[in-house]
Design a protein around this motif. Sequence first.
Motif, PDB file in Angstrom:
ATOM      1  N   ARG A  74       4.681 -57.657   1.516  1.00  0.00           N
ATOM      2  CA  ARG A  74       5.058 -56.240   1.520  1.00  0.00           C
ATOM      3  C   ARG A  74       3.906 -55.351   1.081  1.00  0.00           C
ATOM      4  NH1 ARG A  74      10.356 -58.141  -0.560  1.00  0.00           N
ATOM      5  NH2 ARG A  74      11.730 -58.046   1.234  1.00  0.00           N
ATOM      6  N   GLU A  75       3.139 -55.809   0.105  1.00  0.00           N
ATOM      7  CA  GLU A  75       1.980 -55.032  -0.348  1.00  0.00           C
ATOM      8  C   GLU A  75       0.922 -54.938   0.748  1.00  0.00           C
ATOM      9  OE1 GLU A  75       0.645 -56.993  -3.877  1.00  0.00           O
ATOM     10  OE2 GLU A  75       2.299 -56.229  -5.099  1.00  0.00           O
ATOM     11  N   ASP A  81       6.500 -52.811   6.850  1.00  0.00           N
ATOM     12  CA  ASP A  81       7.720 -52.950   6.060  1.00  0.00           C
ATOM     13  C   ASP A  81       8.523 -51.651   6.086  1.00  0.00           C
ATOM     14  OD1 ASP A  81       9.445 -54.448   4.303  1.00  0.00           O
ATOM     15  OD2 ASP A  81       8.657 -53.257   2.636  1.00  0.00           O
ATOM     16  N   ASN A  82       7.840 -50.527   5.899  1.00  0.00           N
ATOM     17  CA  ASN A  82       8.525 -49.228   5.933  1.00  0.00           C
ATOM     18  C   ASN A  82       9.105 -48.944   7.318  1.00  0.00           C
ATOM     19  OD1 ASN A  82       8.023 -48.705   3.253  1.00  0.00           O
ATOM     20  ND2 ASN A  82       6.166 -47.530   3.642  1.00  0.00           N
ATOM     21  N   ALA A  83       8.395 -49.340   8.364  1.00  0.00           N
ATOM     22  CA  ALA A  83       8.891 -49.131   9.732  1.00  0.00           C
ATOM     23  C   ALA A  83      10.157 -49.955   9.975  1.00  0.00           C
ATOM     24  CB  ALA A  83       7.815 -49.501  10.746  1.00  0.00           C
ATOM     25  N   VAL A  84      10.178 -51.186   9.484  1.00  0.00           N
ATOM     26  CA  VAL A  84      11.362 -52.041   9.642  1.00  0.00           C
ATOM     27  C   VAL A  84      12.552 -51.427   8.903  1.00  0.00           C
ATOM     28  CG1 VAL A  84      12.353 -54.283   8.992  1.00  0.00           C
ATOM     29  CG2 VAL A  84      10.092 -54.179  10.035  1.00  0.00           C
ATOM     30  N   LYS A  85      12.305 -50.952   7.681  1.00  0.00           N
ATOM     31  CA  LYS A  85      13.382 -50.335   6.898  1.00  0.00           C
ATOM     32  C   LYS A  85      13.898 -49.070   7.576  1.00  0.00           C
ATOM     33  CE  LYS A  85      11.806 -52.135   2.474  1.00  0.00           C
ATOM     34  NZ  LYS A  85      11.139 -51.820   1.210  1.00  0.00           N
ATOM     35  N   THR A  86      12.993 -48.253   8.089  1.00  0.00           N
ATOM     36  CA  THR A  86      13.383 -47.015   8.765  1.00  0.00           C
ATOM     37  C   THR A  86      14.201 -47.333  10.016  1.00  0.00           C
ATOM     38  OG1 THR A  86      11.419 -45.900   7.931  1.00  0.00           O
ATOM     39  CG2 THR A  86      12.505 -44.901   9.829  1.00  0.00           C
ATOM     40  N   THR A  87      13.780 -48.325  10.773  1.00  0.00           N
ATOM     41  CA  THR A  87      14.509 -48.721  11.977  1.00  0.00           C
ATOM     42  C   THR A  87      15.908 -49.202  11.614  1.00  0.00           C
ATOM     43  OG1 THR A  87      12.453 -49.342  13.070  1.00  0.00           O
ATOM     44  CG2 THR A  87      14.479 -50.272  13.980  1.00  0.00           C
ATOM     45  N   TRP A  88      16.010 -50.018  10.537  1.00  0.00           N
ATOM     46  CA  TRP A  88      17.321 -50.503  10.111  1.00  0.00           C
ATOM     47  C   TRP A  88      18.222 -49.331   9.731  1.00  0.00           C
ATOM     48  CZ3 TRP A  88      20.544 -50.136   5.992  1.00  0.00           C
ATOM     49  CH2 TRP A  88      21.657 -50.979   5.997  1.00  0.00           C
ATOM     50  N   LYS A  89      17.682 -48.387   8.976  1.00  0.00           N
ATOM     51  CA  LYS A  89      18.480 -47.228   8.548  1.00  0.00           C
ATOM     52  C   LYS A  89      18.959 -46.422   9.758  1.00  0.00           C
ATOM     53  CE  LYS A  89      16.201 -46.683   4.094  1.00  0.00           C
ATOM     54  NZ  LYS A  89      15.284 -45.840   3.304  1.00  0.00           N
ATOM     55  N   THR A  90      18.101 -46.267  10.750  1.00  0.00           N
ATOM     56  CA  THR A  90      18.452 -45.519  11.959  1.00  0.00           C
ATOM     57  C   THR A  90      19.519 -46.252  12.766  1.00  0.00           C
ATOM     58  OG1 THR A  90      16.205 -44.636  12.062  1.00  0.00           O
ATOM     59  CG2 THR A  90      17.505 -44.494  14.077  1.00  0.00           C
ATOM     60  N   ASN A  92      21.709 -48.480  11.627  1.00  0.00           N
ATOM     61  CA  ASN A  92      22.892 -48.846  10.856  1.00  0.00           C
ATOM     62  C   ASN A  92      23.362 -47.696   9.958  1.00  0.00           C
ATOM     63  OD1 ASN A  92      23.054 -51.927  11.411  1.00  0.00           O
ATOM     64  ND2 ASN A  92      20.909 -51.533  10.920  1.00  0.00           N
ATOM     65  N   PRO A  93      23.714 -46.548  10.548  1.00  0.00           N
ATOM     66  CA  PRO A  93      24.079 -45.397   9.710  1.00  0.00           C
ATOM     67  C   PRO A  93      25.339 -45.633   8.872  1.00  0.00           C
ATOM     68  CG  PRO A  93      24.576 -44.959  12.005  1.00  0.00           C
ATOM     69  CD  PRO A  93      23.798 -46.244  11.968  1.00  0.00           C
ATOM     70  N   GLU A  94      26.310 -46.363   9.420  1.00  0.00           N
ATOM     71  CA  GLU A  94      27.554 -46.621   8.687  1.00  0.00           C
ATOM     72  C   GLU A  94      27.280 -47.504   7.456  1.00  0.00           C
ATOM     73  OE1 GLU A  94      32.118 -47.468   9.980  1.00  0.00           O
ATOM     74  OE2 GLU A  94      30.593 -48.777  10.850  1.00  0.00           O
ATOM     75  N   ALA A  95      26.460 -48.531   7.633  1.00  0.00           N
ATOM     76  CA  ALA A  95      26.114 -49.413   6.517  1.00  0.00           C
ATOM     77  C   ALA A  95      25.314 -48.644   5.474  1.00  0.00           C
ATOM     78  CB  ALA A  95      25.307 -50.604   7.019  1.00  0.00           C
ATOM     79  N   ARG A  96      24.395 -47.826   5.915  1.00  0.00           N
ATOM     80  CA  ARG A  96      23.577 -47.029   4.997  1.00  0.00           C
ATOM     81  C   ARG A  96      24.439 -46.090   4.167  1.00  0.00           C
ATOM     82  NH1 ARG A  96      20.076 -46.417   1.488  1.00  0.00           N
ATOM     83  NH2 ARG A  96      18.739 -44.616   1.572  1.00  0.00           N
ATOM     84  N   LEU A  97      25.413 -45.452   4.815  1.00  0.00           N
ATOM     85  CA  LEU A  97      26.318 -44.556   4.108  1.00  0.00           C
ATOM     86  C   LEU A  97      27.152 -45.319   3.073  1.00  0.00           C
ATOM     87  CD1 LEU A  97      27.473 -41.709   3.779  1.00  0.00           C
ATOM     88  CD2 LEU A  97      29.103 -42.258   5.604  1.00  0.00           C
TER      89      LEU A  97
END
Length: 160
Positions: A74-75, A81-90, A92-97
């Motif tokens: 990650r370092e 890593d940030n791109a993967v997290k951003t993609t997941w958030k985009t 999976n909006p219901e899970a993120r909420l």
Amino acid sequence: MTTKTCNQCNEMKPLSEFHRNHRMSDGHVNQCKVCRRPQSAQWNRDNPDRMKEARERWNAKNPKRRRQQQVLWREQNREKDNAVKTTWKTNNPEARLAHKRIHNATKSGRMVRPPKCSACDKSAKIEAHHSDYARPYDVVWLCPPCHNSKHRRAVDGDEK
């Protein structure tokens, strides 16, 4: 003996450049790591199930080293890593909420994180597991190993 000749490239190299093998008289294979790499890669491609099992065994046997590897990756790959997290958030909006709601509820005191895992009764950093993100406050409190296990079974189709 601190050096050995590779039987493929015929170069004299230090023993650290050869994989260990207790069956060999000197304790190392006859091909250097560089020459052996293409064969190993091919074997890995031909045997994905065995590679997965071996990787899982190693991870279970070496949790601290695995964690160190993850932190180091990650370092070294912060943008990826940030791109993967951003993609997941985009994606999976219901899970993120649902995650945000649990975070806010525990932070405000409306919900209390128990000290022990509901599955194995171990004390650890307890996480909230959602079986249905449409019901964000309906959670089971699990330790990370039990939580990961629950998700692996859900991916395999056994349960949520």
